[in-house]
Design a protein around this motif. Structure first.
Motif, mmCIF file in Angstrom:
data_model
loop_
_atom_site.group_PDB
_atom_site.id
_atom_site.type_symbol
_atom_site.label_atom_id
_atom_site.label_comp_id
_atom_site.label_asym_id
_atom_site.label_seq_id
_atom_site.Cartn_x
_atom_site.Cartn_y
_atom_site.Cartn_z
ATOM 1 N N UNK A 33 0.865 -1.188 0.000
ATOM 2 C CA UNK A 33 0.000 0.000 0.000
ATOM 3 C C UNK A 33 0.895 1.229 0.000
ATOM 4 N N UNK A 34 0.412 2.313 -0.617
ATOM 5 C CA UNK A 34 1.231 3.519 -0.657
ATOM 6 C C UNK A 34 1.221 4.263 0.670
ATOM 7 N N UNK A 35 0.339 3.880 1.587
ATOM 8 C CA UNK A 35 0.275 4.495 2.911
ATOM 9 C C UNK A 35 0.647 3.481 3.981
ATOM 10 N N UNK A 36 1.154 3.979 5.089
ATOM 11 C CA UNK A 36 1.448 3.116 6.233
ATOM 12 C C UNK A 36 0.209 2.832 7.067
ATOM 13 N N UNK A 37 -0.902 3.498 6.742
ATOM 14 C CA UNK A 37 -2.104 3.414 7.562
ATOM 15 C C UNK A 37 -3.301 2.901 6.772
ATOM 16 N N UNK A 38 -4.185 2.228 7.472
ATOM 17 C CA UNK A 38 -5.510 1.891 6.951
ATOM 18 C C UNK A 38 -6.448 3.037 7.299
ATOM 19 N N UNK A 39 -7.258 3.459 6.331
ATOM 20 C CA UNK A 39 -8.192 4.568 6.527
ATOM 21 C C UNK A 39 -9.619 4.058 6.513
ATOM 22 N N UNK A 40 -10.390 4.427 7.530
ATOM 23 C CA UNK A 40 -11.818 4.097 7.574
ATOM 24 C C UNK A 40 -12.530 5.118 6.687
ATOM 25 N N UNK A 41 -12.609 4.774 5.415
ATOM 26 C CA UNK A 41 -13.009 5.716 4.366
ATOM 27 C C UNK A 41 -14.404 6.298 4.585
ATOM 28 N N UNK A 42 -15.339 5.487 5.064
ATOM 29 C CA UNK A 42 -16.715 5.993 5.155
ATOM 30 C C UNK A 42 -16.897 7.013 6.277
ATOM 31 N N UNK A 43 -15.844 7.256 7.070
ATOM 32 C CA UNK A 43 -15.893 8.298 8.095
ATOM 33 C C UNK A 43 -15.034 9.501 7.723
ATOM 34 N N UNK A 44 -14.458 9.493 6.523
ATOM 35 C CA UNK A 44 -13.529 10.555 6.139
ATOM 36 C C UNK A 44 -14.185 11.929 6.132
ATOM 37 N N UNK A 45 -15.454 11.990 5.753
ATOM 38 C CA UNK A 45 -16.129 13.286 5.712
ATOM 39 C C UNK A 45 -16.161 13.973 7.058
ATOM 40 N N UNK A 46 -16.080 13.198 8.153
ATOM 41 C CA UNK A 46 -16.117 13.779 9.493
ATOM 42 C C UNK A 46 -14.918 14.688 9.754
ATOM 43 N N UNK A 47 -13.804 14.411 9.084
ATOM 44 C CA UNK A 47 -12.592 15.207 9.297
ATOM 45 C C UNK A 47 -12.790 16.648 8.838
ATOM 46 N N UNK A 55 -7.448 10.794 14.026
ATOM 47 C CA UNK A 55 -6.737 9.824 14.863
ATOM 48 C C UNK A 55 -7.531 8.536 15.048
ATOM 49 N N UNK A 56 -8.853 8.655 15.074
ATOM 50 C CA UNK A 56 -9.692 7.469 15.305
ATOM 51 C C UNK A 56 -9.848 6.623 14.052
ATOM 52 N N UNK A 57 -9.741 7.247 12.883
ATOM 53 C CA UNK A 57 -10.052 6.507 11.648
ATOM 54 C C UNK A 57 -8.810 6.112 10.847
ATOM 55 N N UNK A 58 -7.633 6.326 11.398
ATOM 56 C CA UNK A 58 -6.404 5.844 10.754
ATOM 57 C C UNK A 58 -5.743 4.825 11.671
ATOM 58 N N UNK A 59 -5.447 3.670 11.121
ATOM 59 C CA UNK A 59 -4.862 2.579 11.900
ATOM 60 C C UNK A 59 -3.542 2.164 11.247
ATOM 61 N N UNK A 60 -2.419 2.257 11.952
ATOM 62 C CA UNK A 60 -1.150 1.814 11.371
ATOM 63 C C UNK A 60 -1.229 0.346 10.947
ATOM 64 N N UNK A 61 -0.780 0.060 9.740
ATOM 65 C CA UNK A 61 -0.846 -1.315 9.252
ATOM 66 C C UNK A 61 -0.033 -2.262 10.128
#
Length: 378
Positions: A33-47, A55-61
């Motif tokens: 993956x091009x990122x080190x983190x998993x993103x909870x995409x369906x919550x991205x609009x909350x940012x 911080x809650x929706x990004x999880x280090x792989x």
């Protein structure tokens, strides 16, 4: 024996975690993956409104995976005939691979839309939208969102809520080329979503065909809509690594005998011949089926079956939609079967979905934080 998972979104991370526990110890598992983190995409609009949600929706792989080798690189090309993946930092050969790169925003070659419309696929996009909206709030201007699918609906709701919190007289307009918001979903859901948007003060323009954009206006086939902030969620396309296509795959999700496509990167037709919607729920469920199939093929090949036997029968994915849910600012709309829920009940359901996914990948503390963020303000 090397199994490669390309992408660590909903499909990729779910698949990789399942393969970690299923594959024989002799099989090498690599996640790219091009990122080190998993993103909870369906919550991205909350940012857009609550930057701390990041911080809650990004999880280090490295926290979500145990056995897999993680390679941080961009996938540039997939040579299925040679079974070779071309990456930004080299190449990677595979015995079996799963394409889980998700979808990118489609701009349809509309003049100026790619240049001026901000998509919402990554954290950087959410920050750009927030900055643009805050600037628009300063002048009591106008924010325009192109595309009224779930992403557009949620973005418009979040922008309206941010403006209200700032006490700004910001006009928020949602454009949709079809005749209803959330056009791919049941009528009862569409109606409830429209009501929630209108209650939030969002102006809805359906049958609005975008033909282009300039630095200060969205161009329609029958006029223009001026803007100070412009967000584009008008469609999806496949990943660059496969030429922006979204290939059609059947219920086993196979592209060929050694390659699978899972999630939004492909257009999946399930075991019943039904087109599967591009969604997190579908991607996760597809990944569960593909994990079984990849493990079955790997074990068959390691046991020598490839030399003189037909390959094993693979499971077929069948999508049974559990329901649909969308947030609209501090409101939400959810369906379970024929029933439609709004208000506190729907908000709780929305929080539960996100927290459930985070819990399933071992991010318990982030799940708790997300629930607090979702249910805190009202």
């Amino acid at each position: 024996m090397r199994v490669v998972v390309l992408g660590a979104g909903y499909a990729g991370l779910t698949l990789a975690r399942r393969l970690e526990s299923r594959l024989p110890a002799t099989a090498d598992l690599v996640v790219v993956d091009e990122s080190d983190d998993h993103l909870v995409q369906h919550e991205l609009h909350r940012v857009i409104r609550r930057p701390a949600v990041e911080d809650a929706i990004t999880v280090p792989l490295r926290d979500a995976l145990d056995r897999a080798t993680i390679r941080t690189a961009r996938v540039e090309d997939l040579d299925r005939e040679a079974r070779r993946i071309h990456l930004s930092d080299g190449t990677l050969d595979y015995d079996y691979a799963a394409l889980c790169l998700g979808a990118e925003t489609a701009f349809y070659d509309l003049p100026g839309v790619d240049e001026h419309g901000i998509p919402l696929k990554r954290l950087g996009h959410a920050h750009r939208v927030r900055d643009a909206v805050l600037d628009a709030c300063e002048v009591d201007g106008r924010a325009v969102v192109g595309g009224a699918g779930l992403s557009g609906v949620q973005v418009a709701g979040e922008i309206a809520a941010l403006a209200a919190e700032r006490g700004a007289d910001l006009d928020v307009t949602l454009l949709e080329r079809l005749d209803t918001v959330a056009p791919a979903f049941p009528e009862a859901f569409q109606s409830a979503v429209r009501d929630a948007l209108e209650s939030a003060g969002v102006a809805i323009h359906t049958n609005a065909r975008v033909t282009g954009a300039t630095a200060d206006a969205v161009e329609l086939d029958d006029g223009t809509v001026p803007y100070d902030a412009f967000v584009w969620t008008g469609g999806i396309r496949g990943p660059d690594a496969i030429g922006s296509d979204r290939p059609i795959v059947r219920g086993d999700c196979k592209l060929d005998d050694h390659t699978f496509a899972v999630g939004d990167a492909a257009r999946v037709v399930d075991a019943d011949g039904e087109a599967v919607p591009a969604s997190a729920a579908a991607a996760i469920r597809e990944a569960r089926t593909v994990a079984i199939n990849v493990d079955r093929l790997v074990r068959w090949e390691l046991e020598g079956g490839a030399a003189d036997e037909f390959p094993p029968k693979l499971d077929l994915f069948r999508f049974d939609a559990p329901g649909w849910i969308a947030s609209v600012g501090d409101d939400a709309v959810a369906t379970v079967g024929p029933k439609v829920f709004t208000g506190a009940t729907a908000r709780t359901m929305k929080a539960t979905v996100g927290a459930g996914h985070l819990s399933s990948i071992g991010a318990i503390s982030r799940a708790v934080n997300l629930v607090q963020e979702e249910l805190g303000p009202s």
